[in-house]
Design a protein around this motif. Structure first.
Motif, PDB file in Angstrom:
ATOM      1  N   ALA A 137       0.857  -1.193   0.000  1.00  0.00           N
ATOM      2  CA  ALA A 137       0.000   0.000   0.000  1.00  0.00           C
ATOM      3  C   ALA A 137       0.886   1.234   0.000  1.00  0.00           C
ATOM      4  N   ARG A 138       0.287   2.401   0.047  1.00  0.00           N
ATOM      5  CA  ARG A 138       1.064   3.643   0.007  1.00  0.00           C
ATOM      6  C   ARG A 138       2.022   3.705   1.195  1.00  0.00           C
ATOM      7  N   GLY A 139       3.152   4.339   0.958  1.00  0.00           N
ATOM      8  CA  GLY A 139       4.167   4.426   2.002  1.00  0.00           C
ATOM      9  C   GLY A 139       4.948   3.140   2.174  1.00  0.00           C
ATOM     10  N   ASN A 140       4.873   2.225   1.177  1.00  0.00           N
ATOM     11  CA  ASN A 140       5.543   0.921   1.261  1.00  0.00           C
ATOM     12  C   ASN A 140       5.115   0.133   2.490  1.00  0.00           C
ATOM     13  N   ARG A 141       3.823   0.229   2.817  1.00  0.00           N
ATOM     14  CA  ARG A 141       3.278  -0.552   3.933  1.00  0.00           C
ATOM     15  C   ARG A 141       2.712  -1.862   3.401  1.00  0.00           C
ATOM     16  N   PHE A 142       2.812  -2.929   4.207  1.00  0.00           N
ATOM     17  CA  PHE A 142       2.323  -4.249   3.802  1.00  0.00           C
ATOM     18  C   PHE A 142       0.817  -4.349   4.053  1.00  0.00           C
ATOM     19  N   VAL A 143       0.080  -4.778   3.035  1.00  0.00           N
ATOM     20  CA  VAL A 143      -1.355  -5.018   3.189  1.00  0.00           C
ATOM     21  C   VAL A 143      -1.537  -6.300   4.002  1.00  0.00           C
ATOM     22  N   VAL A 144      -2.304  -6.237   5.089  1.00  0.00           N
ATOM     23  CA  VAL A 144      -2.517  -7.401   5.952  1.00  0.00           C
ATOM     24  C   VAL A 144      -4.006  -7.656   6.115  1.00  0.00           C
ATOM     25  N   ASP A 145      -4.336  -8.891   6.542  1.00  0.00           N
ATOM     26  CA  ASP A 145      -5.727  -9.217   6.827  1.00  0.00           C
ATOM     27  C   ASP A 145      -6.001  -9.017   8.315  1.00  0.00           C
ATOM     28  N   GLU A 146      -7.166  -9.458   8.774  1.00  0.00           N
ATOM     29  CA  GLU A 146      -7.558  -9.219  10.168  1.00  0.00           C
ATOM     30  C   GLU A 146      -6.737 -10.025  11.172  1.00  0.00           C
ATOM     31  N   TYR A 147      -5.865 -10.903  10.660  1.00  0.00           N
ATOM     32  CA  TYR A 147      -4.954 -11.640  11.535  1.00  0.00           C
ATOM     33  C   TYR A 147      -3.524 -11.102  11.432  1.00  0.00           C
ATOM     34  N   ASN A 148      -3.361  -9.996  10.719  1.00  0.00           N
ATOM     35  CA  ASN A 148      -2.067  -9.353  10.481  1.00  0.00           C
ATOM     36  C   ASN A 148      -1.142 -10.190   9.597  1.00  0.00           C
ATOM     37  N   LYS A 149      -1.738 -11.068   8.792  1.00  0.00           N
ATOM     38  CA  LYS A 149      -0.965 -11.846   7.820  1.00  0.00           C
ATOM     39  C   LYS A 149      -0.777 -11.022   6.556  1.00  0.00           C
ATOM     40  N   ASN A 188      -2.927  -9.297  19.998  1.00  0.00           N
ATOM     41  CA  ASN A 188      -3.813 -10.212  19.285  1.00  0.00           C
ATOM     42  C   ASN A 188      -3.017 -11.248  18.499  1.00  0.00           C
ATOM     43  N   LEU A 189      -1.942 -10.822  17.832  1.00  0.00           N
ATOM     44  CA  LEU A 189      -1.115 -11.755  17.065  1.00  0.00           C
ATOM     45  C   LEU A 189      -0.445 -12.761  17.992  1.00  0.00           C
ATOM     46  N   ALA A 190       0.072 -12.294  19.137  1.00  0.00           N
ATOM     47  CA  ALA A 190       0.702 -13.199  20.105  1.00  0.00           C
ATOM     48  C   ALA A 190      -0.306 -14.233  20.622  1.00  0.00           C
ATOM     49  N   LYS A 191      -1.540 -13.785  20.850  1.00  0.00           N
ATOM     50  CA  LYS A 191      -2.596 -14.685  21.317  1.00  0.00           C
ATOM     51  C   LYS A 191      -2.841 -15.803  20.309  1.00  0.00           C
ATOM     52  N   ASN A 192      -2.939 -15.447  19.021  1.00  0.00           N
ATOM     53  CA  ASN A 192      -3.165 -16.451  17.977  1.00  0.00           C
ATOM     54  C   ASN A 192      -1.973 -17.392  17.828  1.00  0.00           C
ATOM     55  N   LEU A 193      -0.760 -16.844  17.867  1.00  0.00           N
ATOM     56  CA  LEU A 193       0.430 -17.674  17.726  1.00  0.00           C
ATOM     57  C   LEU A 193       0.569 -18.643  18.890  1.00  0.00           C
TER      58      LEU A 193
END
Length: 261
Positions: A137-149, A188-193
């Motif tokens: 995305a703009r600013g060279n940011r990574f597009v992620v889903d609701e799980y931050n993947k 949230n990511l730590a919880k899922n992992l």
């Protein structure tokens, strides 16, 4: 300030005392306010030979108001507070270049500034992936889903400023690049992992946005209330105090703040 105080050349002194902040978001407003505090309250005490008229502070913002991500009331109050601190505000103006201490604006205007402080955002540094191409995305940011993947690659996750997540609440520009977003995404990511399965979707809980504009001056957009002036400043201090780890650290910081005040 030290160098200017021993300079006999008036023109050189004024050049040394030129500060420009690029970006009128919370960080830019807070930095401009801090320098403004020095100009209004500290300069005459610590450097009596320097006139406040010689110290020039300018904040430049590309949109039509300061604190664009906050309410219009917060923007209006922040500009008023900066005016009290003798800070010049330039809106709807962007910086084109900075060379030999001269800022060239998009409208062709040139401003000499010995010190320029950039707070107008950052751009990610791109790097190559093997086995897939991530969606950007703009600013060279990574597009992620609701799980931050990260979209387009396997087993890669991104959070905070480097991630770009759109949903029903933030459909176009993604989530704001704030510390609270990054902290909540990390938890949230730590919880899922830790569970070994991705069942918990990220849902941002907006706890409000605050910005200080010097001592006793702040603006705060909280969930159900807008604060300004001294109440907002006290709220800002309290929130930052409880964010510090450890009771001993909290007490030390509180004592230092009270003593300094």
């Amino acid at each position: 300030l030290e160098e200017a105080s021993i300079t006999t050349d008036i023109e050189k002194r004024r050049k040394l005392l030129s500060f420009t902040v690029i970006g009128g978001g919370p960080t830019g407003v807070e930095i401009a306010g801090a320098i403004g505090e020095m100009k209004r309250y500290i300069l005459h005490r610590e450097y009596p030979d320097i006139s406040t008229d010689d110290l020039k502070i300018t904040i430049i913002e590309g949109t039509d108001r300061l604190l664009r991500t906050m309410s219009e009331s917060a923007s209006r109050e922040a500009r008023e507070y900066l005016g009290h601190l003798m800070v010049d505000v330039k809106l709807e103006t962007t910086m084109k270049s900075y060379n030999n201490n001269v800022i060239t604006l998009a409208n062709g205007e040139e401003i000499y500034s010995e010190m320029v402080i950039w707070t107008a955002g950052i751009t990610g540094e791109p790097f190559e992936f093997i086995g897939g191409i991530p969606e950007m995305a703009r600013g060279n940011r990574f597009v992620v889903d609701e799980y931050n993947k990260v979209a387009g690659v396997d087993d890669v996750y991104a959070l905070g400023d480097i991630s770009f997540l759109c949903n029903d609440d933030y459909p176009t520009s993604g989530h704001p690049q704030l510390a609270q977003v990054a902290i909540q995404q990390a938890k949230n990511l730590a919880k899922n992992l830790n569970k070994g399965e991705f069942t918990s979707k990220f849902k941002y809980v907006d706890k409000g946005t605050m910005a200080t504009v010097g001592r006793n001056r702040a603006v705060a957009d909280l969930k159900h209330i807008h604060l300004y002036g001294r109440p907002a400043w006290v709220t800002w201090m309290f929130v930052h105090l409880i964010s510090i780890l450890g009771m001993r650290n909290k007490l030390n910081v509180l004592i230092n703040w009270i003593w300094a005040y």
